[in-house]
Design a protein around this motif. Structure first.
Motif, PDB file in Angstrom:
ATOM      1  N   TRP A  98      -4.485  12.773  -1.338  1.00 41.39           N
ATOM      2  CA  TRP A  98      -4.820  13.319  -2.664  1.00 41.39           C
ATOM      3  C   TRP A  98      -5.761  12.368  -3.412  1.00 41.39           C
ATOM      4  O   TRP A  98      -6.710  12.792  -4.074  1.00 41.39           O
ATOM      5  N   ALA A  99      -5.486  11.066  -3.268  1.00 34.59           N
ATOM      6  CA  ALA A  99      -6.329  10.092  -3.972  1.00 34.59           C
ATOM      7  C   ALA A  99      -7.650   9.858  -3.246  1.00 34.59           C
ATOM      8  O   ALA A  99      -8.598   9.345  -3.844  1.00 34.59           O
ATOM      9  N   GLY A 100      -7.690  10.209  -1.957  1.00 36.15           N
ATOM     10  CA  GLY A 100      -8.938  10.047  -1.201  1.00 36.15           C
ATOM     11  C   GLY A 100      -9.022   8.773  -0.364  1.00 36.15           C
ATOM     12  O   GLY A 100     -10.107   8.321  -0.019  1.00 36.15           O
ATOM     13  N   VAL A 101      -7.842   8.187  -0.038  1.00 33.00           N
ATOM     14  CA  VAL A 101      -7.843   6.973   0.799  1.00 33.00           C
ATOM     15  C   VAL A 101      -6.923   7.144   2.005  1.00 33.00           C
ATOM     16  O   VAL A 101      -5.947   7.895   1.955  1.00 33.00           O
ATOM     17  N   VAL A 241      -3.476  -2.007  -7.360  1.00 27.89           N
ATOM     18  CA  VAL A 241      -3.761  -1.185  -8.548  1.00 27.89           C
ATOM     19  C   VAL A 241      -2.498  -1.119  -9.413  1.00 27.89           C
ATOM     20  O   VAL A 241      -1.418  -0.796  -8.902  1.00 27.89           O
ATOM     21  N   CYS A 242      -2.636  -1.438 -10.686  1.00 25.78           N
ATOM     22  CA  CYS A 242      -1.445  -1.423 -11.555  1.00 25.78           C
ATOM     23  C   CYS A 242      -1.802  -0.946 -12.960  1.00 25.78           C
ATOM     24  O   CYS A 242      -2.944  -1.044 -13.399  1.00 25.78           O
ATOM     25  N   THR A 361      -6.353   5.107  -8.947  1.00 23.49           N
ATOM     26  CA  THR A 361      -6.900   4.983  -7.584  1.00 23.49           C
ATOM     27  C   THR A 361      -7.814   6.169  -7.290  1.00 23.49           C
ATOM     28  O   THR A 361      -8.936   6.020  -6.815  1.00 23.49           O
ATOM     29  N   ARG A 362      -7.312   7.363  -7.635  1.00 22.52           N
ATOM     30  CA  ARG A 362      -8.100   8.577  -7.369  1.00 22.52           C
ATOM     31  C   ARG A 362      -9.438   8.525  -8.103  1.00 22.52           C
ATOM     32  O   ARG A 362     -10.496   8.832  -7.542  1.00 22.52           O
ATOM     33  N   ILE A 370     -13.639   2.327  -5.096  1.00 21.38           N
ATOM     34  CA  ILE A 370     -12.742   2.141  -3.950  1.00 21.38           C
ATOM     35  C   ILE A 370     -13.264   3.017  -2.808  1.00 21.38           C
ATOM     36  O   ILE A 370     -13.590   4.186  -3.014  1.00 21.38           O
ATOM     37  N   LYS A 371     -13.351   2.414  -1.615  1.00 18.70           N
ATOM     38  CA  LYS A 371     -13.860   3.165  -0.448  1.00 18.70           C
ATOM     39  C   LYS A 371     -12.680   3.779   0.317  1.00 18.70           C
ATOM     40  O   LYS A 371     -11.606   3.172   0.396  1.00 18.70           O
TER      41      LYS A 371
END
Ligand code: F0G
Length: 432
Positions: A98-101, A241-242, A361-362, A370-371
């Motif tokens: 969903w986030a793409g990672v 990530v926070c 993140t998304r 972010i890759k």
């Protein structure tokens, strides 16, 4: 002595048992500075790996397992521990997709004794109160710090005092502070003003302040980083990530990572992404301007845990962003609540502020920062039960200005098999 207090700005040093929150010379924030040169000779990955799974205190705690990097000089009989930490690191391919990672892990700090990451800092802070012989401890709080303080204070035979805003405090947190027996004071002022008030009252009455201005809190919070990297077998993720509110947690992450790197326990630094709510985003605004100026904001967000406009650890967070080549992003309340709904639906669950980690993140994937092939660890800071009102309001469509993308509607049925069967027959299959 292995450690002393040191001003992050002018370097002025103070003995570790000084009751002090800001540098007397310049007003700067203080660090607990450890003698890393000496520690380097004795501390290895094995030191901590050998303690995994032990039943012996204090090393059964996910904070005190790393005692050498938290408070090396400490006489262990002073430790007040529930014990905390040892939280799970979940690999979540669905949420990653969903986030793409490809590789997303979520470290669930809501699995601490009082349901939030604050317990890791609180064991450090209440232990130091014990060392100093303080009898009363206090904090201002959006909720979780007060729940944690209330529990640790009474557990350590101290009197706990908490200052709350008189509205917008999640029910689970308020209930905890009352139940654990702290003196709870509701004040018609926001978190930022309450933090000023608690400091003023504490200095008048000789009470020890346990907000994250207290550097011993941050020493405990560093162990989130130690533990997650140990759980990854000392392999460093690309990103951590926070969420960011008062910015204590993110500040402690920077210090933890630098220390691990300087001790040779990790071979490279991960990048840190700090995610703020759009309505409570002073660090994000500062980041946009290259940190040339700081301007507090009047905070508004559904994620009440991070409804903070004048974060006390701002300068340490800026330092952390620089140390980690980090970034700061903001997300809307809509994005926070939708990300939370998915974390919940995947059986992991968290409170709203925590969902900044996934929502952020998304967004950072969408903007190309972010890759997709990078490894991400998102920190979930609080338990799903902390804020039941926000959860229910999201799903029944009564949360102001938010249209739930992933609602789970409550059904109502007459007490008959016929009526219930009708509902179950018409229930669509959900993919998520
Ligand atoms: N997530 C949750 C669940 C929190 O309770 C908090 C802070 C944060 C994130 C942000 O962490 O302040 O270190 O940047 N809660 C504090 C409190 C302010 O009073 O409980 P931070």
């Amino acid at each position: 002595m292995y450690s002393q207090l040191q001003c992050m700005d002018c370097g002025q040093q103070y003995p570790i048992d000084t009751v002090i929150y800001n540098c007397r010379a310049c007003g700067g924030l203080l660090d607990v500075q450890h003698d890393l040169n000496t520690l380097r000779k004795t501390v290895t990955r094995d030191t901590f790996d050998q303690r995994l799974g032990t039943l012996e205190a204090p090393y059964n705690s996910g904070v005190w397992r790393y005692k050498e990097l938290v408070y090396p000089d400490l006489d262990r009989s002073r430790i007040v521990s529930r014990p905390e930490g040892n939280t799970n690191l979940y690999r979540s391919p669905k949420l990653g997709q969903w986030a793409g990672v490809e590789n997303l892990y979520l470290k669930h700090e809501g699995e601490n004794p009082t349901g939030s990451f604050k317990d890791r800092g609180m064991t450090g802070g209440v232990t130091q109160a014990n060392v100093l012989g303080m009898k009363r401890v206090a904090c201002a709080s959006t909720g979780n710090t007060s729940a944690s303080l209330a529990a640790y204070a009474t557990f350590g035979d101290l009197e706990g005092i908490v200052f709350f805003q008189d509205k917008h405090v999640a029910l689970g947190k308020l209930a905890q502070a009352v139940a654990y027996g702290a003196t709870c004071i509701q004040i018609a002022a926001d978190f930022d003003r309450n933090l000023e008030l608690v400091r003023e009252v504490a200095s008048r009455l000789g009470i020890y302040v346990l907000n994250s201005i207290n550097p011993f809190r941050l020493e405990g919070q560093k162990t989130i980083i130690f533990e997650l990297i140990q759980q990854l077998r000392w392999q460093v993720p690309d990103w951590i990530v926070c969420p960011g509110g008062n910015l204590g947690n993110s500040s402690s992450f920077g210090k933890a990572l630098c220390e691990l790197h300087q001790l040779g326990l990790i071979d490279r630094m991960p990048r840190l992404a700090i995610i703020q709510a759009e309505g409570a985003n002073p660090l994000y605004r500062g980041y946009q301007r290259g940190f040339t100026e700081f301007e507090p904001v009047r905070a508004h967000t559904v994620a009440t845990a991070i409804k903070i406009g004048n974060p006390v650890n701002y300068a340490k967070a800026v330092r952390t962003v620089r140390w980690t080549n980090g970034v700061v992003e903001e997300v809307s309340d809509q994005e926070i609540m939708d990300a939370k709904a998915l974390i919940d639906r995947n059986g992991i669950g968290c409170e709203p502020a925590s969902a900044c980690s996934l929502a952020g993140t998304r967004k950072l994937v969408q903007t190309g920062v972010i890759k997709p092939h990078e490894t991400i660890v998102g920190i979930l800071t609080g338990h799903i039960l902390k804020d039941p009102d926000a959860t229910i309001a999201y799903h029944d469509g009564t949360l102001a200005d938010i249209k739930a993308a992933y609602p789970n509607n409550l059904h109502r049925a007459e007490p008959s098999a016929e009526a219930i069967s009708q509902i179950l027959a018409s229930e669509p299959l959900t993919e998520t």
